[in-house]
Write a protein that holds these residues in place. Structure first.
Motif, PDB file in Angstrom:
ATOM      1  N   TRP A  86       5.070  13.273   4.950  1.00  0.00           N
ATOM      2  CA  TRP A  86       4.743  12.358   3.855  1.00  0.00           C
ATOM      3  C   TRP A  86       3.383  11.737   4.092  1.00  0.00           C
ATOM      4  CZ3 TRP A  86       4.912   6.876   4.785  1.00  0.00           C
ATOM      5  CH2 TRP A  86       5.512   6.490   5.980  1.00  0.00           C
ATOM      6  N   VAL A  87       2.612  11.727   3.034  1.00  0.00           N
ATOM      7  CA  VAL A  87       1.302  11.095   3.042  1.00  0.00           C
ATOM      8  C   VAL A  87       1.512   9.678   2.534  1.00  0.00           C
ATOM      9  CG1 VAL A  87      -1.043  11.133   2.108  1.00  0.00           C
ATOM     10  CG2 VAL A  87       0.147  13.289   2.592  1.00  0.00           C
ATOM     11  N   LYS A  88       1.193   8.701   3.373  1.00  0.00           N
ATOM     12  CA  LYS A  88       1.404   7.305   2.991  1.00  0.00           C
ATOM     13  C   LYS A  88       0.669   7.012   1.690  1.00  0.00           C
ATOM     14  CE  LYS A  88       2.848   3.093   3.759  1.00  0.00           C
ATOM     15  NZ  LYS A  88       4.237   2.769   3.522  1.00  0.00           N
ATOM     16  N   GLY A  89       1.426   6.573   0.688  1.00  0.00           N
ATOM     17  CA  GLY A  89       0.862   6.222  -0.606  1.00  0.00           C
ATOM     18  C   GLY A  89       1.020   7.292  -1.666  1.00  0.00           C
ATOM     19  N   ALA A  90       1.430   8.499  -1.293  1.00  0.00           N
ATOM     20  CA  ALA A  90       1.533   9.589  -2.265  1.00  0.00           C
ATOM     21  C   ALA A  90       2.508   9.252  -3.391  1.00  0.00           C
ATOM     22  CB  ALA A  90       1.950  10.886  -1.579  1.00  0.00           C
ATOM     23  N   THR A  91       3.575   8.531  -3.077  1.00  0.00           N
ATOM     24  CA  THR A  91       4.527   8.147  -4.124  1.00  0.00           C
ATOM     25  C   THR A  91       4.473   6.654  -4.431  1.00  0.00           C
ATOM     26  OG1 THR A  91       6.304   7.939  -2.497  1.00  0.00           O
ATOM     27  CG2 THR A  91       6.115  10.048  -3.637  1.00  0.00           C
ATOM     28  N   SER A  92       4.142   5.831  -3.443  1.00  0.00           N
ATOM     29  CA  SER A  92       4.158   4.375  -3.639  1.00  0.00           C
ATOM     30  C   SER A  92       2.850   3.832  -4.190  1.00  0.00           C
ATOM     31  CB  SER A  92       4.449   3.669  -2.311  1.00  0.00           C
ATOM     32  OG  SER A  92       3.348   3.832  -1.421  1.00  0.00           O
ATOM     33  N   GLY A  93       1.757   4.546  -3.967  1.00  0.00           N
ATOM     34  CA  GLY A  93       0.445   4.030  -4.334  1.00  0.00           C
ATOM     35  C   GLY A  93      -0.143   3.112  -3.275  1.00  0.00           C
ATOM     36  N   ASN A  94       0.579   2.868  -2.187  1.00  0.00           N
ATOM     37  CA  ASN A  94       0.123   2.001  -1.098  1.00  0.00           C
ATOM     38  C   ASN A  94      -0.522   2.863  -0.008  1.00  0.00           C
ATOM     39  OD1 ASN A  94       1.148  -0.303  -2.388  1.00  0.00           O
ATOM     40  ND2 ASN A  94       3.176   0.115  -1.584  1.00  0.00           N
ATOM     41  N   VAL A 114      -6.315   1.843  10.046  1.00  0.00           N
ATOM     42  CA  VAL A 114      -6.422   2.236   8.639  1.00  0.00           C
ATOM     43  C   VAL A 114      -6.977   1.113   7.789  1.00  0.00           C
ATOM     44  CG1 VAL A 114      -4.423   3.781   8.855  1.00  0.00           C
ATOM     45  CG2 VAL A 114      -4.081   1.460   7.998  1.00  0.00           C
ATOM     46  N   ASP A 115      -7.419   1.491   6.621  1.00  0.00           N
ATOM     47  CA  ASP A 115      -7.693   0.539   5.563  1.00  0.00           C
ATOM     48  C   ASP A 115      -6.469   0.629   4.656  1.00  0.00           C
ATOM     49  OD1 ASP A 115      -8.767  -1.207   3.749  1.00  0.00           O
ATOM     50  OD2 ASP A 115     -10.259   0.184   2.982  1.00  0.00           O
ATOM     51  N   GLN A 116      -5.592  -0.368   4.739  1.00  0.00           N
ATOM     52  CA  GLN A 116      -4.339  -0.382   3.984  1.00  0.00           C
ATOM     53  C   GLN A 116      -4.583  -0.907   2.582  1.00  0.00           C
ATOM     54  OE1 GLN A 116      -1.008   0.511   4.977  1.00  0.00           O
ATOM     55  NE2 GLN A 116      -0.681   0.227   2.796  1.00  0.00           N
ATOM     56  N   VAL A 117      -4.152  -0.150   1.595  1.00  0.00           N
ATOM     57  CA  VAL A 117      -4.228  -0.569   0.193  1.00  0.00           C
ATOM     58  C   VAL A 117      -2.801  -0.850  -0.257  1.00  0.00           C
ATOM     59  CG1 VAL A 117      -4.856   0.110  -2.148  1.00  0.00           C
ATOM     60  CG2 VAL A 117      -6.274   0.828  -0.214  1.00  0.00           C
ATOM     61  N   GLY A 118      -2.500  -2.098  -0.556  1.00  0.00           N
ATOM     62  CA  GLY A 118      -1.137  -2.471  -0.940  1.00  0.00           C
ATOM     63  C   GLY A 118      -0.270  -2.729   0.276  1.00  0.00           C
ATOM     64  N   GLY A 124       8.073  -3.667   0.491  1.00  0.00           N
ATOM     65  CA  GLY A 124       7.078  -4.344  -0.336  1.00  0.00           C
ATOM     66  C   GLY A 124       6.260  -5.382   0.408  1.00  0.00           C
ATOM     67  N   HIS A 125       6.572  -5.614   1.681  1.00  0.00           N
ATOM     68  CA  HIS A 125       5.800  -6.551   2.498  1.00  0.00           C
ATOM     69  C   HIS A 125       4.515  -5.885   2.987  1.00  0.00           C
ATOM     70  CE1 HIS A 125       9.754  -8.524   2.722  1.00  0.00           C
ATOM     71  NE2 HIS A 125       9.056  -9.638   2.948  1.00  0.00           N
ATOM     72  N   ARG A 126       3.518  -6.695   3.241  1.00  0.00           N
ATOM     73  CA  ARG A 126       2.236  -6.193   3.757  1.00  0.00           C
ATOM     74  C   ARG A 126       2.434  -5.433   5.062  1.00  0.00           C
ATOM     75  NH1 ARG A 126      -2.946  -4.658   3.499  1.00  0.00           N
ATOM     76  NH2 ARG A 126      -4.097  -5.182   5.367  1.00  0.00           N
ATOM     77  N   THR A 127       3.268  -5.971   5.944  1.00  0.00           N
ATOM     78  CA  THR A 127       3.552  -5.361   7.242  1.00  0.00           C
ATOM     79  C   THR A 127       5.065  -5.208   7.405  1.00  0.00           C
ATOM     80  OG1 THR A 127       3.435  -5.696   9.651  1.00  0.00           O
ATOM     81  CG2 THR A 127       3.399  -7.675   8.296  1.00  0.00           C
ATOM     82  N   CYS A 128       5.473  -4.258   8.220  1.00  0.00           N
ATOM     83  CA  CYS A 128       6.899  -4.098   8.517  1.00  0.00           C
ATOM     84  C   CYS A 128       7.378  -5.160   9.499  1.00  0.00           C
ATOM     85  CB  CYS A 128       7.160  -2.708   9.093  1.00  0.00           C
ATOM     86  SG  CYS A 128       6.921  -1.379   7.904  1.00  0.00           S
TER      87      CYS A 128
END
Length: 141
Positions: A86-94, A114-118, A124-128
Motif C-alpha cells: 500500500w502506498v500511503k495516501g493512495a486511498t485516504s489522500g493523506n 516524510v512530508d506528511q499531508v493530512g 484520522g489523527h495526525r500521529t498514531c
C-alpha cells in the motif's frame, strides 16, 4: 510538485501467498544484504515528519516496499493484515512524500522522514501516537 498515486501492483494472490522473503524484489542487492528481517521477511519502518521530528507511525516494509519507497519518493509499505503493498495516501489522500530513509546500526529498522499531508493515522489523527500512558515511579536524574 505532488507525484500522482503510484499503482499498487505485484501483490501476491491469497491462494499462493509467499512469505515476504520469497516475494520478488528489485531492491539494490547491496542494500538488501544490510537488512536484518523478521522471520516473515519484514523490517520495521518508523515514520517521522522530516522538519519537526514528530513520530507519525510505525509500519512494515519488505525488500520490494523499500525499493518502491526509494525509487518513487512515495512511502510504500507491506500490509500484514491485507497481505498487499500500500502506498500511503493512495486511498485516504493523506500522502507521505519521502525526504530521506536511514537504516539503523543493526539493520533491523528504518527511519523514514516524510512530508506528511493530512493525517498519518487511520483513525484520522495526525500521529498514531496520540494516547499518552501514565509513567509512575520514574525519578529524575
Amino acid at each position: 510538485m505532488p507525484v500522482p498515486d503510484a499503482p499498487v501492483t505485484g501483490a501476491p494472490s491469497e491462494a499462493s501467498e509467499p512469505t515476504a522473503a520469497a516475494r520478488p524484489s528489485r531492491l539494490d542487492p547491496a542494500i538488501a544484504a544490510r537488512l536484518r528481517r523478521t522471520a516473515d521477511g519484514l523490517v520495521a519502518a518508523v515514520v517521522r515528519q522530516h522538519d519537526s521530528g514528530e513520530v507519525l507511525m510505525v509500519a512494515w516494509m519488505d525488500d520490494e516496499a523499500l525499493h518502491r519507497t526509494l525509487t518513487t519518493g512515495r512511502a510504500t509499505y507491506w500490509s500484514r493484515s491485507r497481505r498487499e503493498y500500500w502506498v500511503k495516501g493512495a486511498t485516504s489522500g493523506n500522502h507521505q512524500y519521502v525526504r530521506s530513509v536511514a537504516l539503523d546500526c543493526d539493520g533491523d529498522a528504518l527511519l523514514v522522514s516524510v512530508d506528511q499531508v493530512g493525517a498519518a493515522c487511520h483513525t484520522g489523527h495526525r500521529t498514531c501516537f496520540f494516547e499518552e500512558l501514565p509513567v509512575t515511579g520514574a525519578e529524575a536524574p
